[in-house]
Write a protein that holds these residues in place. Sequence first.
Motif, PDB file in Angstrom:
ATOM      1  N   LEU A 286       0.849  -1.187   0.000  1.00  0.00           N
ATOM      2  CA  LEU A 286       0.000   0.000   0.000  1.00  0.00           C
ATOM      3  C   LEU A 286       0.886   1.239   0.000  1.00  0.00           C
ATOM      4  O   LEU A 286       1.924   1.267   0.656  1.00  0.00           O
ATOM      5  N   ALA A 287       0.469   2.241  -0.757  1.00  0.00           N
ATOM      6  CA  ALA A 287       1.197   3.509  -0.787  1.00  0.00           C
ATOM      7  C   ALA A 287       0.199   4.651  -0.624  1.00  0.00           C
ATOM      8  O   ALA A 287      -0.992   4.489  -0.901  1.00  0.00           O
ATOM      9  N   ILE A 288       0.695   5.767  -0.153  1.00  0.00           N
ATOM     10  CA  ILE A 288      -0.120   6.975  -0.073  1.00  0.00           C
ATOM     11  C   ILE A 288       0.444   7.979  -1.075  1.00  0.00           C
ATOM     12  O   ILE A 288       1.588   8.428  -0.939  1.00  0.00           O
ATOM     13  N   ASP A 289      -0.330   8.270  -2.102  1.00  0.00           N
ATOM     14  CA  ASP A 289       0.106   9.187  -3.146  1.00  0.00           C
ATOM     15  C   ASP A 289      -0.471  10.574  -2.925  1.00  0.00           C
ATOM     16  O   ASP A 289      -1.513  10.741  -2.271  1.00  0.00           O
ATOM     17  N   GLU A 290       0.200  11.555  -3.490  1.00  0.00           N
ATOM     18  CA  GLU A 290      -0.310  12.922  -3.488  1.00  0.00           C
ATOM     19  C   GLU A 290      -0.764  13.289  -4.894  1.00  0.00           C
ATOM     20  O   GLU A 290      -0.069  13.005  -5.866  1.00  0.00           O
ATOM     21  N   SER A 291      -1.942  13.889  -5.000  1.00  0.00           N
ATOM     22  CA  SER A 291      -2.453  14.350  -6.283  1.00  0.00           C
ATOM     23  C   SER A 291      -2.949  15.775  -6.139  1.00  0.00           C
ATOM     24  O   SER A 291      -3.093  16.290  -5.025  1.00  0.00           O
ATOM     25  N   THR A 292      -3.202  16.404  -7.277  1.00  0.00           N
ATOM     26  CA  THR A 292      -3.682  17.783  -7.287  1.00  0.00           C
ATOM     27  C   THR A 292      -4.983  17.843  -8.074  1.00  0.00           C
ATOM     28  O   THR A 292      -5.076  17.289  -9.178  1.00  0.00           O
ATOM     29  N   ASP A 293      -6.014  18.470  -7.498  1.00  0.00           N
ATOM     30  CA  ASP A 293      -7.280  18.584  -8.204  1.00  0.00           C
ATOM     31  C   ASP A 293      -7.233  19.748  -9.188  1.00  0.00           C
ATOM     32  O   ASP A 293      -6.212  20.437  -9.328  1.00  0.00           O
ATOM     33  N   ASN A 294      -8.354  19.974  -9.893  1.00  0.00           N
ATOM     34  CA  ASN A 294      -8.373  20.999 -10.931  1.00  0.00           C
ATOM     35  C   ASN A 294      -8.303  22.426 -10.386  1.00  0.00           C
ATOM     36  O   ASN A 294      -8.181  23.386 -11.149  1.00  0.00           O
ATOM     37  N   LYS A 295      -8.371  22.556  -9.072  1.00  0.00           N
ATOM     38  CA  LYS A 295      -8.220  23.878  -8.454  1.00  0.00           C
ATOM     39  C   LYS A 295      -6.840  24.062  -7.824  1.00  0.00           C
ATOM     40  O   LYS A 295      -6.598  25.033  -7.117  1.00  0.00           O
ATOM     41  N   GLY A 296      -5.959  23.085  -8.066  1.00  0.00           N
ATOM     42  CA  GLY A 296      -4.604  23.189  -7.548  1.00  0.00           C
ATOM     43  C   GLY A 296      -4.437  22.743  -6.117  1.00  0.00           C
ATOM     44  O   GLY A 296      -3.368  22.901  -5.535  1.00  0.00           O
ATOM     45  N   ARG A 297      -5.487  22.179  -5.537  1.00  0.00           N
ATOM     46  CA  ARG A 297      -5.406  21.729  -4.154  1.00  0.00           C
ATOM     47  C   ARG A 297      -4.793  20.331  -4.094  1.00  0.00           C
ATOM     48  O   ARG A 297      -5.137  19.461  -4.890  1.00  0.00           O
ATOM     49  N   ILE A 298      -3.892  20.129  -3.136  1.00  0.00           N
ATOM     50  CA  ILE A 298      -3.224  18.835  -2.977  1.00  0.00           C
ATOM     51  C   ILE A 298      -4.047  17.945  -2.058  1.00  0.00           C
ATOM     52  O   ILE A 298      -4.557  18.396  -1.030  1.00  0.00           O
ATOM     53  N   TYR A 299      -4.199  16.670  -2.434  1.00  0.00           N
ATOM     54  CA  TYR A 299      -4.917  15.716  -1.593  1.00  0.00           C
ATOM     55  C   TYR A 299      -4.219  14.364  -1.638  1.00  0.00           C
ATOM     56  O   TYR A 299      -3.440  14.076  -2.567  1.00  0.00           O
ATOM     57  N   ASN A 300      -4.456  13.543  -0.639  1.00  0.00           N
ATOM     58  CA  ASN A 300      -3.858  12.208  -0.555  1.00  0.00           C
ATOM     59  C   ASN A 300      -4.815  11.145  -1.067  1.00  0.00           C
ATOM     60  O   ASN A 300      -6.041  11.321  -1.036  1.00  0.00           O
ATOM     61  N   CYS A 301      -4.256  10.041  -1.520  1.00  0.00           N
ATOM     62  CA  CYS A 301      -5.093   8.897  -1.909  1.00  0.00           C
ATOM     63  C   CYS A 301      -4.299   7.607  -1.717  1.00  0.00           C
ATOM     64  O   CYS A 301      -3.079   7.582  -1.883  1.00  0.00           O
ATOM     65  N   TYR A 302      -4.997   6.554  -1.313  1.00  0.00           N
ATOM     66  CA  TYR A 302      -4.363   5.250  -1.165  1.00  0.00           C
ATOM     67  C   TYR A 302      -4.163   4.627  -2.545  1.00  0.00           C
ATOM     68  O   TYR A 302      -5.000   4.772  -3.440  1.00  0.00           O
ATOM     69  N   ASN A 303      -3.056   3.918  -2.696  1.00  0.00           N
ATOM     70  CA  ASN A 303      -2.721   3.275  -3.961  1.00  0.00           C
ATOM     71  C   ASN A 303      -2.374   1.812  -3.695  1.00  0.00           C
ATOM     72  O   ASN A 303      -1.433   1.515  -2.964  1.00  0.00           O
TER      73      ASN A 303
END
Length: 211
Positions: free
Chosen positions: A78-95
């Motif tokens: 399991l990994a925790i990735d960082e992504s950016t939404d269309n408003k430039g906000r950073i959020y985490n997600c499990y991978n």
Amino acid sequence: MHYNNYRNLGFTTISNGLIAYYPQLKISDAEMILIIQLEMFAQKGNNFPSNEELAANTNFSTTEIASLIQKLIEQKYLAIDESTDNKGRIYNCYNLDQIYDKLDEVLRVNITAANSNHAKPTTEIDNSPLNKLLRQFEIEFGRYLSPIEREEISAWLRVDHYDPEIIRLALREAVLAQAYSLKYVDRILLNWQRHNLKTSNEVQNFLQRNR
């Protein structure tokens, strides 16, 4: 509560290969329950459920959930990735991609070992039509095939001379009917043989006409 009411709650798709082989990956039952929960949330669009949300769906406490997550991360499942939404906000997600990469390795090793009766180069075993079929049946059935079942599939190729693609189509029809047995697959193959269907295109055209 009727079945249709449960259907409204939705379904979660889990690989039969993972269900059958997670012990070989050294994943505990508790960790497997957490993985199923993570898949459920992800398939509903929540890629980073809180420990409280995960605990609410299980018999684990939030502390136990945190411990299980840490173990899966340490095992590189399991990994925790960082992504950016269309408003430039950073959020985490499990991978969970890493777990399926490791599952693919385990499947190759186990299927090759189970069906290697003679010394052959590994690449030859891995690429043979029989071993590809055996692996696909075990994944779809979610369990190991018995020696008798493996021999029956082998006979479809050696004795009956069925095209491997036609066998795969018959397996697909059995899975769609939720009939996970070689007897059911064999009945499908015999039915197609009676209709003189010899190629995958002929089978697919036949299926389209009879849906």
